[in-house]
Design an enzyme around this catalytic site. Sequence first.
Site, PDB file in Angstrom:
ATOM      1  N   GLU A  83       0.842  -1.194   0.000  1.00 38.85           N
ATOM      2  CA  GLU A  83       0.000   0.000   0.000  1.00 38.85           C
ATOM      3  C   GLU A  83       0.879   1.247   0.000  1.00 38.85           C
ATOM      4  O   GLU A  83       0.387   2.347   0.215  1.00 38.85           O
ATOM      5  CB  GLU A  83      -0.951   0.010   1.199  1.00 38.85           C
ATOM      6  CG  GLU A  83      -0.243  -0.044   2.541  1.00 38.85           C
ATOM      7  CD  GLU A  83      -1.145   0.351   3.700  1.00 38.85           C
ATOM      8  OE1 GLU A  83      -1.622   1.500   3.696  1.00 38.85           O
ATOM      9  OE2 GLU A  83      -1.372  -0.476   4.581  1.00 38.85           O
ATOM     10  N   CYS A 117      -3.085  -3.484   4.516  1.00 40.84           N
ATOM     11  CA  CYS A 117      -2.128  -4.522   4.914  1.00 40.84           C
ATOM     12  C   CYS A 117      -2.478  -5.900   4.381  1.00 40.84           C
ATOM     13  O   CYS A 117      -1.809  -6.880   4.709  1.00 40.84           O
ATOM     14  CB  CYS A 117      -2.030  -4.555   6.439  1.00 40.84           C
ATOM     15  SG  CYS A 117      -1.644  -2.950   7.139  1.00 40.84           S
ATOM     16  N   HIS A 252      -1.894 -10.266  11.843  1.00 36.90           N
ATOM     17  CA  HIS A 252      -1.434  -8.945  11.421  1.00 36.90           C
ATOM     18  C   HIS A 252      -1.312  -8.097  12.681  1.00 36.90           C
ATOM     19  O   HIS A 252      -2.235  -8.069  13.503  1.00 36.90           O
ATOM     20  CB  HIS A 252      -2.413  -8.312  10.438  1.00 36.90           C
ATOM     21  CG  HIS A 252      -2.121  -6.864  10.222  1.00 36.90           C
ATOM     22  ND1 HIS A 252      -0.942  -6.447   9.663  1.00 36.90           N
ATOM     23  CD2 HIS A 252      -2.812  -5.737  10.546  1.00 36.90           C
ATOM     24  CE1 HIS A 252      -0.932  -5.121   9.638  1.00 36.90           C
ATOM     25  NE2 HIS A 252      -2.040  -4.670  10.161  1.00 36.90           N
TER      26      HIS A 252
END
Lengths: 460, 460
Positions: A83, A117, A252
């Site tokens: 990103e 993400c 994550h």
Amino acid sequence: WPKDVGILALEVYFPAQYVEQEELERYDGVEAGKYTRGLGQQQMGFCAAHEDINSLCLTVVQRLVERGRLSWDAIGRLEVGTETVIDKSKAVKTVLMQLFHDSGNTDVEGIDTTNACYGGTASLFNAAAWVESSAWDGRYAVVVCGDIAVYATGNARPTGGAGAIAMLVGPNAPLVLERGLRGTHMEHAYDFYKPDLASEYPVVDGQLSIQCYLRALDRCYAVYRRKAESQWQQAGIQRPFTLDDFKFIIFHTPFCKLVQKSVGRLLLNDFLATPNPDTATGLYKGLQPFRGVKLEDTYTSKEVEKAFQAASQEIFNQKTKPSLLLSSRNGNMYTPSMYGCLASLLAQSSAQDLAGSRIGAFSYGSGLAASMFSLRVSQDAAPGSPLDKLVSSLADLPGRLDARKRVAPQDFAEIMKRREETHHLANHAPHGSQADLFPGTWYLTRVDAKYRREYARKPI
Amino acid sequence: WPKDVGILALEVYFPAQYVEQEELERYDGVEAGKYTRGLGQQQMGFCAAHEDINSLCLTVVQRLVERGRLSWDAIGRLEVGTETVIDKSKAVKTVLMQLFHDSGNTDVEGIDTTNACYGGTASLFNAAAWVESSAWDGRYAVVVCGDIAVYATGNARPTGGAGAIAMLVGPNAPLVLERGLRGTHMEHAYDFYKPDLASEYPVVDGQLSIQCYLRALDRCYAVYRRKAESQWQQAGIQRPFTLDDFKFIIFHTPFCKLVQKSVGRLLLNDFLATPNPDTATGLYKGLQPFRGVKLEDTYTSKEVEKAFQAASQEIFNQKTKPSLLLSSRNGNMYTPSMYGCLASLLAQSSAQDLAGSRIGAFSYGSGLAASMFSLRVSQDAAPGSPLDKLVSSLADLPGRLDARKRVAPQDFAEIMKRREETHHLANHAPHGSQADLFPGTWYLTRVDAKYRREYARKPI
């Protein structure tokens, strides 16, 4: 389908410099422990202006190929999840094709995927599907995730980080993507996004983002469990899936404390799904008052959070804590974050510990896209086995973290300011010293008047 | 693998307003024919400021589902290929999840893929691989390509366009992706890119981009032919692949004239690959002087271009011209461009004409990523067959183009200017009238102070 499609090798890159979170607390004038105990962060890696998303990915891919003694011809697919968008049209993948130039291999499928993400996980799923599809030509796939996570000065800044991870994907892997076990939750949300395209910094609604993360975790775990139980039923086994069925769980990791809360959240899910939990002794002891709560009503409940975090402390210590080495010492790398947890777990376990285990994995990208899936570690932990090689290749991770240079908070702030002012200039040589890079690191040497970027590599 | 994985349905969206290229020539003060004969363009569709990439994709996906009478639950994968990036982190796909809200279906894999005009093809390949993989759960995949192609005033502006295409992907399709027949060429190039993130306009090196396109075409065709010939060999057939083996050929179309040149280019490839071509009569008549040329030396040769364009005129008329309806009348849609050519071909052919044919497809995205692949049309053209339904669903395409509103060049320039000034403002209601939209079109109503975007739909 080919046998045991999954991750064969894994390469990690992080910057050679970091700032101490404790020093950052003092420099920012916040109460002691806000970043360290509150967020669970120890250190934060960061890049100067002469590193960008292209250079990070160049470094990690070349390292994967060189250390694995692979031929550039042996790769039939390469894709990037990121990103850190520095061009709205041109993919990072195309920049990486420079590495293939001398081999003459240009028949390499895959481009860039983007959603916060989550891009690395989307790429991994795509690469695995390619290996199982009619389009597969027997060559490896390489999945790259990379990001530079930087925030404006203020509350969110200590949740930054930077790095890249490359994974070699193919059959007969020591880490196998378990077939049919995947729960996904996708939803329209404005929790964290980057609408100001001229800035490197995101727009963040921190509280909303945590709620979105936990809701996605609930939903993904529900779908994952349903699929696992249905597979068992077909095999004649009738029992519920619980956290016991994961030997390890990786997440994550925007910041480590959220992951600890998330383990508690999963326990809450197990608790509510159990018909008659024993609340007198054992795991669920004292949790009777929470018997009637609804998942959707508890995203902001400190009471629920506290009770289940306490109850899951031992589970967290065993199943998740070893995976947080990179997250706590390098920070949030965005797309590579969860794969950094995987690397950390492998780096701190023996092949014997890992052999045959199931690793649960939760990937989250704001906006939002999330999946829970699992990796089955191969049974063969013998010296020289693929698992042994993979684990050995990551053994130097703690040492590499120790070898980084500590930068004082005021110097860090100065470098961030310089980055902010110059990261998008044309006709410009970026600020940054070769001395502050690990050997073998690619770096940006020049952006010409037409914004074309040139790179060089620091000798190994 | 499931049988006949490919495209089951296809939905096209383009703006309800356009400018005449002939009028634009006069307005821009260039010589008559520069845009029309020189580029091969007739008209150009464009969006006012109240359409953005999200609204385009919302419209085309809802149209696909509504017209196909699909259930939102029947979709297990949805992904978007676009280079119209309005957020560096949040995927368009997540915005589209609003359409699934009432169904409760959030277990929908796939996110956004980006590399210039190639993103749609990457998404299509990913979707097909998913259907062939262990991750497939029996539901449909939907692939969306969409872009708003706008250029600063000057030479490149008449090569703009806008639109979106959605494709339903699954087994038993009337348009089957031929297995194993795929040639890819990926390379690092700065021919067209978007490094100025604050602007909607690209940086373009027009001449370099045409050379990159033609080189990629050569390389992809070479790999494609090799794979086709190798498949034939395994079946005991020993003969070269030539353009005769494609009944139709569709191309990514930056402007129509380049596609006509590209057909000539493919003929040059066939000519050079033929051991002893007859240059006295037939297709290669008079081409003897070009016997010794090398492909890589001819990208700028007007002589070669002219000779092979002339020699391939009939091939172009038969195999490619019918596919250029949308490209010539709506312009370059970027990622949907080649799929617009597919829609144009289907709209202007009968199911009988198409049945059993092989359609060659060349997808190109600057930067660069390119693939040649082929679609095999099903044999069954009976009324009510999947092929008949697909062809019928596109029959109204010429009528829909005719129904658009013609806008004078000065008004067009004014709207472009307004778009340029406002397309990225926060706390802002975009300029544009509901009257200028087709019924059923989604449009942007507001961007709030935190850049969050809200949309409404014009009633059907």
